[in-house]
Design a protein around this motif. Sequence first.
Motif, PDB file in Angstrom:
ATOM      1  N   GLY A 155       0.644  -1.327  -0.035  1.00  0.00           N
ATOM      2  CA  GLY A 155       0.010  -0.232  -0.008  1.00  0.00           C
ATOM      3  C   GLY A 155       1.040   1.439  -0.035  1.00  0.00           C
ATOM      4  N   LEU A 156       0.543   2.190  -0.731  1.00  0.00           N
ATOM      5  CA  LEU A 156       1.277   3.531  -0.842  1.00  0.00           C
ATOM      6  C   LEU A 156       0.450   4.621  -0.568  1.00  0.00           C
ATOM      7  N   SER A 157      -0.758   4.565  -0.854  1.00  0.00           N
ATOM      8  CA  SER A 157      -1.849   5.622  -0.569  1.00  0.00           C
ATOM      9  C   SER A 157      -1.866   6.074   0.852  1.00  0.00           C
ATOM     10  N   GLN A 158      -1.728   5.311   1.830  1.00  0.00           N
ATOM     11  CA  GLN A 158      -1.864   5.457   3.308  1.00  0.00           C
ATOM     12  C   GLN A 158      -0.580   6.240   3.672  1.00  0.00           C
ATOM     13  N   MET A 159       0.545   6.038   3.140  1.00  0.00           N
ATOM     14  CA  MET A 159       1.788   6.990   3.376  1.00  0.00           C
ATOM     15  C   MET A 159       1.789   8.130   2.755  1.00  0.00           C
ATOM     16  N   ILE A 160       1.314   8.131   1.266  1.00  0.00           N
ATOM     17  CA  ILE A 160       0.984   9.537   0.648  1.00  0.00           C
ATOM     18  C   ILE A 160       0.108  10.315   1.485  1.00  0.00           C
ATOM     19  N   SER A 161      -0.961  10.010   1.929  1.00  0.00           N
ATOM     20  CA  SER A 161      -1.800  10.575   2.546  1.00  0.00           C
ATOM     21  C   SER A 161      -1.349  11.143   4.024  1.00  0.00           C
ATOM     22  N   MET A 162      -0.557  10.418   4.497  1.00  0.00           N
ATOM     23  CA  MET A 162       0.094  10.816   6.002  1.00  0.00           C
ATOM     24  C   MET A 162       0.974  11.853   5.557  1.00  0.00           C
ATOM     25  N   ARG A 163       1.738  11.763   4.479  1.00  0.00           N
ATOM     26  CA  ARG A 163       2.646  12.792   3.936  1.00  0.00           C
ATOM     27  C   ARG A 163       2.002  14.237   3.941  1.00  0.00           C
ATOM     28  N   TYR A 164       0.825  14.291   3.426  1.00  0.00           N
ATOM     29  CA  TYR A 164       0.014  15.313   3.304  1.00  0.00           C
ATOM     30  C   TYR A 164      -0.875  15.615   4.504  1.00  0.00           C
ATOM     31  N   GLY A 165      -0.689  15.030   5.523  1.00  0.00           N
ATOM     32  CA  GLY A 165      -1.471  15.393   6.824  1.00  0.00           C
ATOM     33  C   GLY A 165      -2.797  14.915   6.885  1.00  0.00           C
ATOM     34  N   THR A 166      -3.024  14.063   5.885  1.00  0.00           N
ATOM     35  CA  THR A 166      -4.434  13.486   5.814  1.00  0.00           C
ATOM     36  C   THR A 166      -4.407  12.113   6.743  1.00  0.00           C
ATOM     37  N   VAL A 167      -5.026  11.927   7.818  1.00  0.00           N
ATOM     38  CA  VAL A 167      -5.143  10.719   8.719  1.00  0.00           C
ATOM     39  C   VAL A 167      -5.903   9.516   7.981  1.00  0.00           C
TER      40      VAL A 167
END
Length: 561
Positions: free
Chosen positions: A387-399
């Motif tokens: 999974g990459l989306s969960q890491m990308i979201s955290m990088r953008y401050g989306t929990v």
Amino acid sequence: MRKIKVLFVSSEAVPFAKTGGLADVIGSLPPALEKTRCEARVIIPLYRPIKQKFAKQLQFIGWKMVKMGWRSLYAGLYSIEKDGIIHYFIDNEYYFNFDTPYIEYVFDIERFCFFQRAVLEFIGDFMQYEPDVLHLNDWQCGMIPLLLDVHYRPVGKFIGVKTVYTVHNLKYQGIHGVEQIKDMLDLPDHVLTEELSLKDGAANFMKAGIVYSNSVTTVSPTYAYEIMTDYYGEGLNHTLQRYAYKVSGILNGINEVEFDPETDRLLPQTYTVKTYEKGKAVCKEAIQKQLKLDVNPGAPLCVMITRLVDQKGLDLFLRVIGEMLYDGIQIVVLGSGNSFYERTLAELAKQNSGKMESCIYYDNDLAHLLYAGADIFLMPSLFEPCGLSQMISMRYGTVPIVRETGGLKDTVKPYNEYTGEGNGFSFANINAHEFLFVTKYACDLYRHHKNVWNGLVRAGMSGDYSWTRSAKEYMGLYSLITGIDLSEKKKDLDAIPSPSPAKAQASASKDVAPAETAKASEAAHADAAKSAGNATKTRKPGKSSTNTPKPKSKKGGGEKS
């Protein structure tokens, strides 16, 4: 200074061809390895869009006739240097002159049989590059370790070449009839057994890769464990258990240059960990206006950016989406896939105008905006290798809210209300209401406990999602299986003459690489092995250096683990 030479063999790679996360890995890992003591190169098929887009950059190296059963077929070799990495391309218009990497399953098996044979024909003198390690990816490359043992090592070629086989998704294994594979790859009967390369009477590319490679990796530590169980093992769990000594998990990273809220040109307002509140508010309002949602900064905005398939937990999501919307949550879904999910989500969006929008397509610009402007990222996957989306979201401050599986479990640490630790939320079971209750809990914290929420946002934005960490672990693994010492101590030993790994391997028998060599070098390699971290946790070094298993008799039977 000695570098480890690694050739990545794959069916796709960014920026040349992409259908999923595999392409991102092959586009990001080699450049990260180049910053260490590694000379990394990549080889993929030459698809039609590559010819069209990069025509002026392609350099023709040469051609050969490659045997495929009773036929001999043309194979051309081209190259491009991109971002400091040399990329090779296998050309054959009958097999690869298509707009997408995958066409039809049976034909794809034949196409990638040809690709694997062509790769092995070109490496070495023709390519003027013989790697220390062939890093193979998914079923499309699974037969290469077997082909090395059958066609090349018995005649003294590629004796010192080691193989790493990475399983990106165990569900897709490359399964075909025995007679056809035997013909196309010119395989003897003694390797076509249930113990070695067959599964339930059919040739299985992924099983062959697991059995014959020197090391097997997956894209997260938890997934490496999960695929040895009946539920996640897709029928290969017993094979993976048998070869567990060489199976490990190394977590993928993300492209931190592309996904950086501080420099992302696709956002209406960039931001950092210090200015995210203002930046995310601007992006959230842009989403609400663009997708005609109610402009309400206090409403929790939940997004899903995903392929619309059952693996991604769409059934759980659809079961409780009505209750989420009733609770005042706004929802945006971006993606395409199964027609049932597409129709259902489109109808739900139509019924809930102002609260929900379904974008049944993929738009990269919109994806960046959603990562930045959303409050919560939903990822209730049934299974997720990395999974990459969960890491990308955290990088953008989306929990993120995820199910505890595979790479999701390894990257998302659930909020602990007693210690304040965590960077997201998770639930353990494949249960729709468990997913709903965790989402409601997260939304309650978002609405009424801003200090807690801000702590989660900062924890996510401060995480390390780069490929640097993964590259170090892979280098430790390469060092372990090749016997090439990467430790700093080696500088002090350069003056002491010693036989090269290649000479030591050449002195061994043709069928079995010297386990004694690996044992003798084990102490000297300890420092390098430590950097492999989890990658070396369960490996027995003596066994990992051996060549692929050999049958006991013509009836079959491989090396016992």
